[in-house]
Scaffold this active site. Structure first.
Site, mmCIF file in Angstrom:
data_model
loop_
_atom_site.group_PDB
_atom_site.id
_atom_site.type_symbol
_atom_site.label_atom_id
_atom_site.label_comp_id
_atom_site.label_asym_id
_atom_site.label_seq_id
_atom_site.Cartn_x
_atom_site.Cartn_y
_atom_site.Cartn_z
ATOM 1 N N LYS A 22 -12.456 0.303 -2.094
ATOM 2 C CA LYS A 22 -11.438 1.357 -2.200
ATOM 3 C C LYS A 22 -10.189 0.830 -2.921
ATOM 4 O O LYS A 22 -9.678 1.469 -3.843
ATOM 5 C CB LYS A 22 -11.043 1.838 -0.789
ATOM 6 N N ARG A 93 -0.741 7.125 -0.336
ATOM 7 C CA ARG A 93 0.350 6.356 -0.937
ATOM 8 C C ARG A 93 -0.034 5.701 -2.246
ATOM 9 O O ARG A 93 0.824 5.443 -3.094
ATOM 10 C CB ARG A 93 0.793 5.226 -0.010
ATOM 11 N N ARG A 122 6.948 0.815 4.610
ATOM 12 C CA ARG A 122 6.297 0.710 3.295
ATOM 13 C C ARG A 122 7.114 1.304 2.137
ATOM 14 O O ARG A 122 6.678 2.242 1.453
ATOM 15 C CB ARG A 122 4.895 1.328 3.333
ATOM 16 N N PRO A 123 8.297 0.738 1.877
ATOM 17 C CA PRO A 123 9.084 1.214 0.734
ATOM 18 C C PRO A 123 8.437 0.818 -0.597
ATOM 19 O O PRO A 123 7.511 0.013 -0.623
ATOM 20 C CB PRO A 123 10.426 0.505 0.908
ATOM 21 N N ASP A 309 -5.791 -5.913 6.884
ATOM 22 C CA ASP A 309 -6.771 -4.820 6.968
ATOM 23 C C ASP A 309 -7.979 -5.174 7.838
ATOM 24 O O ASP A 309 -8.857 -4.340 8.038
ATOM 25 C CB ASP A 309 -7.254 -4.429 5.560
ATOM 26 N N ARG A 401 -11.310 8.462 4.689
ATOM 27 C CA ARG A 401 -10.454 8.063 3.572
ATOM 28 C C ARG A 401 -10.926 6.748 2.973
ATOM 29 O O ARG A 401 -10.746 6.510 1.781
ATOM 30 C CB ARG A 401 -9.006 7.862 4.053
#
Ligand code: EPU
Length: 421
Positions: A22, A93, A122-123, A309, A401
């Site tokens: 992904k 995102r 998460r900017p 992850d 997702r």
């Protein structure tokens, strides 16, 4: 909303194929926008995030055809709307990855700011600062990043970029932007994930000059134009790691075709220390285990360290193993959402800020659980596979997702799992 019903207690056995990654497919679909010539991407996983990215690309005016064998053909010759609207960015995102390529090829891009996220703030400040160093003029208006080239410029200019922290999608945005910039770009403190290496290889196949991808210093010499190419997406190391944990937890024996041990070294070492057997076999990985494993402490860090992850999935192994473990999450501020759900299934975990201490229990008991992000949901599926009785994992759109056919693959391995509409 779909749910998964799992009846636990069956060891996983057999063979499955690991899908394309992904987190390589998403930047690579954006990189295809860097050329007006047709691009062929192979081994693209059929995932909700990929569907969203294709929708975004089509919305810009490009064509994107997804064939059943996992090949996507993209033709962005007629791209006329270099914009990523909020409706699409809010669900994914990774749409921020359109910023670099659109700006580099069209000299303008409008991309919605992503907003908050379940796993942390998460900017995207680093993405903006890096592209500004290459000359981009970026303003934030009405929730959008509006980027363009200064008056009279036709291309971005190469620059030396050192980000304040290591950022995966930031590095990818800079690589894509720099591929068409004038002159040389040096990225220091670059992310080294296998997905970065794969993207660099794809860009080079399109005629870019990228060197050092996969190390902390990447050098990109900009070219005027990129051409069409064919590229096969690397195997998904996180999907592979998730199945490694699931097999180790259930005490099974499985071959993961196309899985790459060299992309999962730290996780594999940890599994071996825990007592599972993991070995490279022709074209994949074999994992098998029997009996109770030993809990392992670890700290998430950037590649080649322990991947954030994989934190939730490995934690499930720890909670049913012998002994205590200390799990430290250093990448995201809020990535322990699985903890309270696992506790509802009988796990013993104490959380203090970035640290979770697990105390091994002999068994988990099935319950109805849900999670608010992808990897946490995967961890709950593993917990369901080992728990007594029935587990219902709610809100599995998170799983859809990022995992291709998760329940199909688990069924193939003998799990008792079904999707309830
Ligand atoms: N960060 C900033 N400012 C920035 C960019 C990043 O402060 O401009 C911070 C983040 O908030 C975070 C850290 O830096 O604390 C690292 O974030 P990074 O930018 O590396 O994450 P990302 O690129 O947004 C990718 C993956 C994530 C994965 C992380 C870390 C993709 C599409 N996403 O995100 O994948 O967790 O790297 O490895 O590649 C997932 O697949 O479940 C997933 C969340």
């Amino acid at each position: 909303m779909d749910k998964l019903l799992i009846r636990g207690g069956r060891p996983l056995r057999g063979e499955i194929r690991i899908s394309g990654a992904k987190n390589a497919a998403l930047p690579e679909l954006c990189a295809a926008l860097l050329t007006a010539e047709p691009m062929t991407l192979q081994n693209i996983p059929r995932l909700q995030d990929v569907a969203t990215m294709l929708k975004l690309i089509r919305n810009m005016g490009a064509t994107a055809d997804f064939s059943p064998d996992g090949t996507v053909l993209i033709d962005s010759k007629e791209l006329h709307f270099p914009e990523a609207p909020y409706e699409m960015v809010k669900t994914m995102r990774a749409a921020v990855l359109a910023l670099g390529p659109l700006l580099a090829r069209f000299g303008e891009a409008t991309v919605s700011l992503p907003g908050g996220c379940a796993i942390g703030a998460r900017p995207v400040d680093q993405h903006i600062k890096g592209l500004q160093k290459m000359g981009a003029e970026i303003v934030i208006e009405h929730g959008y990043m509006i980027a363009k080239l200064p008056k009279g410029w036709t291309r971005l200019k190469g620059a030396n970029i050192r980000t304040d922290m290591i950022t995966v999608t930031g590095t990818e945005n800079f690589m894509m932007a720099a591929a068409l910039a004038e002159g040389e770009t040096i990225l220091e403190n670059a992310a080294m994930e296998p997905e970065i290496t794969d993207l660099g290889d794809m860009l080079n196949a399109m005629g870019a000059k990228v060197e050092g991808h996969g190390t902390e210093r990447i050098r990109i010499t900009g070219v005027d134009k990129l051409h069409g190419a064919t590229h096969k997406v690397v195997a998904d190391r996180i999907e592979c790691g998730t199945f490694l944990c699931a097999v180790a937890a259930t005490g099974g024996d499985v071959i993961l075709r196309d899985g790459r041990i060299d992309h999962l070294e730290v996780v594999v070492e940890m599994l071996k220390k825990a007592g599972a057997h993991v070995e490279a076999v022709d074209g994949g990985i074999r994992v098998h285990s029997e009996g109770r494993l030993e809990a392992q402490s670890f700290k998430t860090t950037e590649y080649p360290g322990f991947p954030t992850d994989m934190q939730a999935q490995f934690m499930v192994l720890n909670v049913i193993s012998e002994g205590d473990s200390k799990v430290t999450e250093t990448i995201f501020e809020n990535r322990f959402m699985h903890v309270s759900e696992l506790m509802r299934m009988g796990a013993k975990i104490d959380v203090d800020g970035k640290v979770a201490i697990t105390h091994g229990v002999e068994r988990l008991s099935g319950a109805t659980v849900m999670a608010t992000d992808l990897r946490a949901s995967a961890s709950l599926v593993i917990a369901g596979l080992v728990a007594d009785g029935e587990t219902i994992v709610d809100r599995i759109y998170h799983l859809d997702r990022g995992y291709e056919q998760m329940e199909g693959k688990l069924t193939q391995l003998g799990a008792d799992i079904e999707r309830i509409k």
